[in-house]
Design an enzyme around this catalytic site. Structure first.
Site, mmCIF file in Angstrom:
data_model
loop_
_atom_site.group_PDB
_atom_site.id
_atom_site.type_symbol
_atom_site.label_atom_id
_atom_site.label_comp_id
_atom_site.label_asym_id
_atom_site.label_seq_id
_atom_site.Cartn_x
_atom_site.Cartn_y
_atom_site.Cartn_z
ATOM 1 N N GLU A 144 43.109 39.969 40.380
ATOM 2 C CA GLU A 144 41.907 40.600 40.925
ATOM 3 C C GLU A 144 41.337 41.574 39.897
ATOM 4 O O GLU A 144 42.041 42.465 39.423
ATOM 5 C CB GLU A 144 42.226 41.338 42.224
ATOM 6 C CG GLU A 144 41.121 42.226 42.757
ATOM 7 C CD GLU A 144 39.807 41.476 42.971
ATOM 8 O OE1 GLU A 144 38.754 42.016 42.582
ATOM 9 O OE2 GLU A 144 39.831 40.346 43.510
ATOM 10 N N ALA A 145 40.064 41.369 39.545
ATOM 11 C CA ALA A 145 39.435 42.241 38.553
ATOM 12 C C ALA A 145 39.196 43.636 39.101
ATOM 13 O O ALA A 145 39.142 44.608 38.343
ATOM 14 C CB ALA A 145 38.117 41.625 38.079
ATOM 15 N N SER A 167 37.902 36.438 49.558
ATOM 16 C CA SER A 167 37.982 35.775 50.861
ATOM 17 C C SER A 167 38.784 34.492 50.800
ATOM 18 O O SER A 167 39.538 34.183 51.723
ATOM 19 C CB SER A 167 36.566 35.502 51.383
ATOM 20 O OG SER A 167 35.888 36.721 51.617
ATOM 21 N N ALA A 168 38.635 33.702 49.738
ATOM 22 C CA ALA A 168 39.419 32.477 49.588
ATOM 23 C C ALA A 168 40.698 32.714 48.799
ATOM 24 O O ALA A 168 41.741 32.121 49.098
ATOM 25 C CB ALA A 168 38.582 31.399 48.900
ATOM 26 N N HIS A 207 24.651 36.356 50.926
ATOM 27 C CA HIS A 207 25.306 35.053 51.044
ATOM 28 C C HIS A 207 25.054 34.126 49.855
ATOM 29 O O HIS A 207 24.744 32.948 50.044
ATOM 30 C CB HIS A 207 24.836 34.342 52.322
ATOM 31 C CG HIS A 207 25.144 35.073 53.581
ATOM 32 N ND1 HIS A 207 24.502 34.804 54.781
ATOM 33 C CD2 HIS A 207 26.041 36.067 53.847
ATOM 34 C CE1 HIS A 207 24.978 35.597 55.727
ATOM 35 N NE2 HIS A 207 25.905 36.382 55.178
#
Length: 544
Positions: free
Chosen positions: A33-34, A12-13, A469
Site C-alpha cells: 500500500e502506497a 477495496s479489491a 466513481h
C-alpha cells in the site's frame, strides 16, 4: 524479497485478495500500500469523510484537466491513500447495481461475469444485518457488514414520501430483486463505525504468517522477463527494494494508478509511451482509455426544518453531537454521506432506471469547506450509465507525477438529455407535498434558471461534479481495446493481472465500492483456480 503473489494496492479489491489468497496458508502473499495505516480516528467514524477527503494524508487528491463538458472547469477526484483505499474515505454507501449491468458484460464476451456468476460473490462478501436469512439475494455470513440507515431526518423522509406521491415507487431492497424506486441507503457500517475492506478483510488476516502487509510502499515499476512479469521495484522505508513474484503480480491500485503503473512499466499504447522515453515491453492500446465516471448535478433547497447545517452551527452543538456518538455510536456522526436514494427512469420506455438520487440533509458548495450557514438539503442526481468516455495520459515516466485525466463529461446527446431530465424530475418531486411545504427557496439552480433545456444544461456544466466513481481504464473484454481477458489476465502477458474498478468494461448502474469488492472476490477465485491447476499439471504429467 520473494512471494508467490504480490498485490499492488490495499484498497477495496486489494484487501479482499490479501485475505482470500492467504487463507489456506499455501501461498506466501504480500500486499503493498502506497499510503499509510488506517490509524487516523476520523477514518473509522462514519461522518469522517469530511476530514479524510482533501486531506493529503488520506487522499491522493487527484484533479482532472479542464473539461470542455464542464465549460473548461477542472474538478477534484478524491481517491483513498490508506489501507482500505477509497473504502476508508468514501460515503459508506452499499450499492451493487443492476443485474443487467453484469449480463451486459457477459454479452460483450466477458464469460463468467453475468449476474448468475457474480450474484453469489456479492452474497459471499456480505453480512446484511437487516436481511432475511432466506433471501436469495442477500448474504448473512460474509466479512463485510452492511446495514440499513439508522440516522434519519424528516426532510429526507418527506422527500421519499413526495417521490411516492409523484408516482415513483418505494423500493423494498434496491440490492435485491428490483433496484427501481426510492428508499433509504444501505451502508458499510458495523456497530456505528465504518466497515472498510481493511476492517472487514485485512484485519482478520494480518496475523497470518504467510501474509506480509507493507504500508508507505509505493511501487516504481514492474519487472519483466520477456512477456512475463517477474515482480516489481518499490520504495519501502526510503529504500528501493526488488520483489519477486513466483506466481503472479496483481494490480489493485485503482482505476487511476493501475493503468499508470502499467504504462510507466512499458505496457500500453506505443504512442503514449514513446514521448516519455519509456521502453515498450508490450503494446496494448486500450490502457488508460475507456475512462468513465458518474457526474452529479446538485440541486439545493432551503428548508424550514432543521438539517445538519443548523445542527452543527456552533461549537456547543458540535460538542453535544460528539458526546452522543461517544456514548451511543449514534447521531449525526454515525451518518453516511447520503441518507435517501432513488433509482428512477427519465423515460417510460426504459427497461431499468437510468438516474440515481443522493438525498443529503445538509448542503455545501464543496464538501471540504463546511456546510452553508442556512438550513438546507441536497437532492443530488446523476446518470447511471453515461455514454461519455475519456482517457488519461502520462505526465512523465515517474509514478510520482500524476497523470492527466480527461473525463470528457457530457460529450453525448444522451448524457446531456438524461442529466437535464434528472434535474427536472428533482424539481417535480420537490414541488410535491409533503416536502414542498418545507421548502422555502430553491437555492440551486435557483429561480434564475428556468426549466428550459439550455438553461439547465448550462447550470449543470457550471456546477456539476464527480460522485467519485472513475472506472474502466483497464477494461476487460475480447475486443481490440481490451486490456485484460475475462480471467483478468493482462492480454499477451504472463504472471500479471488487474483486479479493481479499472477492469469494468462499462460502468455499473451503482456506486462502485460494492462492485469493486465483488471484483476482488472474483479475482481471488480465478487466481486460486489457476494456481491449483498449475500445481496439478506436473502430477498429471508424472502419472501419464
Amino acid at each position: 524479497m520473494e512471494f508467490d503473489f504480490i498485490i499492488v494496492g490495499a484498497g477495496s479489491a486489494g484487501c479482499v485478495l490479501a485475505n482470500r489468497l492467504s487463507a489456506d496458508g499455501k501461498y506466501k502473499v504480500a500486499v503493498l500500500e502506497a499510503g499509510g495505516k488506517d490509524t487516523y480516528p476520523w477514518i473509522h467514524i462514519p461522518v469522517g469523510y469530511f476530514k479524510t477527503m482533501s486531506n493529503p494524508k488520506t487522499d491522493w487528491m487527484y484533479q482532472t484537466e479542464p473539461d470542455p463538458g464542464l465549460n473548461g472547469r477542472s474538478i477534484k477526484w478524491p481517491r483513498g491513500k490508506v489501507l482500505g483505499g477509497s473504502s476508508s474515505i468514501n460515503g459508506l454507501l452499499y450499492v451493487r447495481g443492476q443485474k443487467q449491468d453484469y449480463d451486459g458484460w457477459r454479452q460483450l464476451g466477458c464469460t463468467g461475469w453475468s449476474w448468475e456468476d457474480v450474484g453469489p460473490l456479492f452474497r459471499r462478501a456480505e453480512t446484511y444485518e437487516n436481511g432475511d436469512k432466506a433471501d436469495e439475494y442477500r448474504g448473512d455470513n460474509g466479512p463485510l457488514s452492511v446495514s440499513d440507515t439508522t440516522v434519519t431526518r424528516q426532510i429526507v423522509d418527506d422527500w421519499l414520501t413526495s417521490a411516492v406521491n409523484a408516482e415513483y415507487k418505494r423500493a423494498k431492497d434496491y440490492n435485491g430483486a428490483d433496484q427501481e424506486g426510492v428508499s433509504l441507503f444501505q451502508l458499510t457500517t458495523r456497530n456505528g463505525r465504518r466497515c472498510s475492506t481493511a476492517v472487514a478483510y485485512l484485519n482478520p488476516a494480518k496475523s497470518r504468517q504467510n501474509l506480509t502487509v507493507l504500508t508507505k510502499c509505493p511501487v516504481e515499476r514492474l519487472t519483466f522477463q520477456g512477456k512475463r512479469c517477474t515482480g516489481l521495484i518499490a520504495n519501502h522505508n526510503g529504500k528501493r527494494v526488488t520483489m519477486t513474484a513466483r506466481r503472479e503480480v496483481i494490480l489493485s491500485a485503482g482505476a487511476l494508478a493501475s493503468p499508470q503503473l502499467l504504462m510507466v512499466s512499458g505496457v500500453g499504447d506505443v504512442d503514449d509511451l514513446k514521448p516519455h522515453g519509456i521502453e515498450v515491453i508490450h503494446e496494448l492500446k486500450g490502457i488508460g482509455k475507456n475512462l468513465q465516471d458518474h457526474l452529479q448535478a446538485r440541486p439545493v433547497y432551503k428548508t424550514n426544518l432543521p438539517t445538519i447545517n443548523t445542527e452543527v452551527s456552533n461549537i456547543f452543538k458540535q460538542g453535544l453531537i460528539a458526546l452522543q456518538y461517544a456514548a451511543t455510536r449514534a447521531g449525526p456522526m454515525a451518518m453516511a454521506a447520503s441518507l435517501g436514494t432513488g433509482f428512477l427512469k427519465t423515460r417510460e420506455d426504459l427497461e431499468t432506471p437510468d438516474i440515481q438520487f443522493h438525498i443529503q440533509p445538509f448542503s455545501a458548495d464543496k464538501i471540504d469547506e463546511g456546510p452553508h450557514p442556512f438550513s438546507a438539503f441536497t437532492a443530488s442526481v446523476l446518470q447511471l450509465r453515461p455514454e461519455s468516455a475519456g482517457h488519461m495520459e502520462l505526465s512523465s515516466a515517474d509514478m510520482r507525477d500524476y497523470p492527466k485525466f480527461h473525463p470528457n463529461y457530457l460529450s453525448t446527446q444522451t448524457d446531456r438529455d438524461t442529466i437535464v431530465e434528472g434535474v427536472r424530475i428533482t424539481r417535480r418531486i420537490c414541488a410535491t407535498d409533503p416536502v414542498k411545504s418545507h421548502i422555502t427557496e430553491e437555492h440551486q439552480p435557483g429561480a434564475s434558471v428556468s426549466d428550459d433545456y439550455d438553461e439547465i444544461l448550462e447550470w449543470v456544466r457550471n456546477t456539476s461534479t464527480t460522485i467519485y466513481h472513475p472506472t474502466g481504464t483497464c477494461k476487460m473484454g475480447v475486443d481490440p481495446m481490451a486490456v485484460v481477458d475475462p480471467r483478468l489476465k493482462v492480454i499477451g502477458m504472463e504472471g500479471l493481472r488487474v483486479a479493481d474498478a479499472s477492469i469494468m468494461p462499462i460502468i455499473v448502474s451503482a456506486n462502485t465500492n460494492a462492485p469493486t469488492i465483488m471484483i476482488g472476490e472474483k479475482a481471488s477465485d480465478l487466481i486460486l483456480e489457476d494456481a491449483r491447476a498449475a500445481q496439478a499439471a506436473p502430477r498429471e504429467v508424472e502419472n501419464a
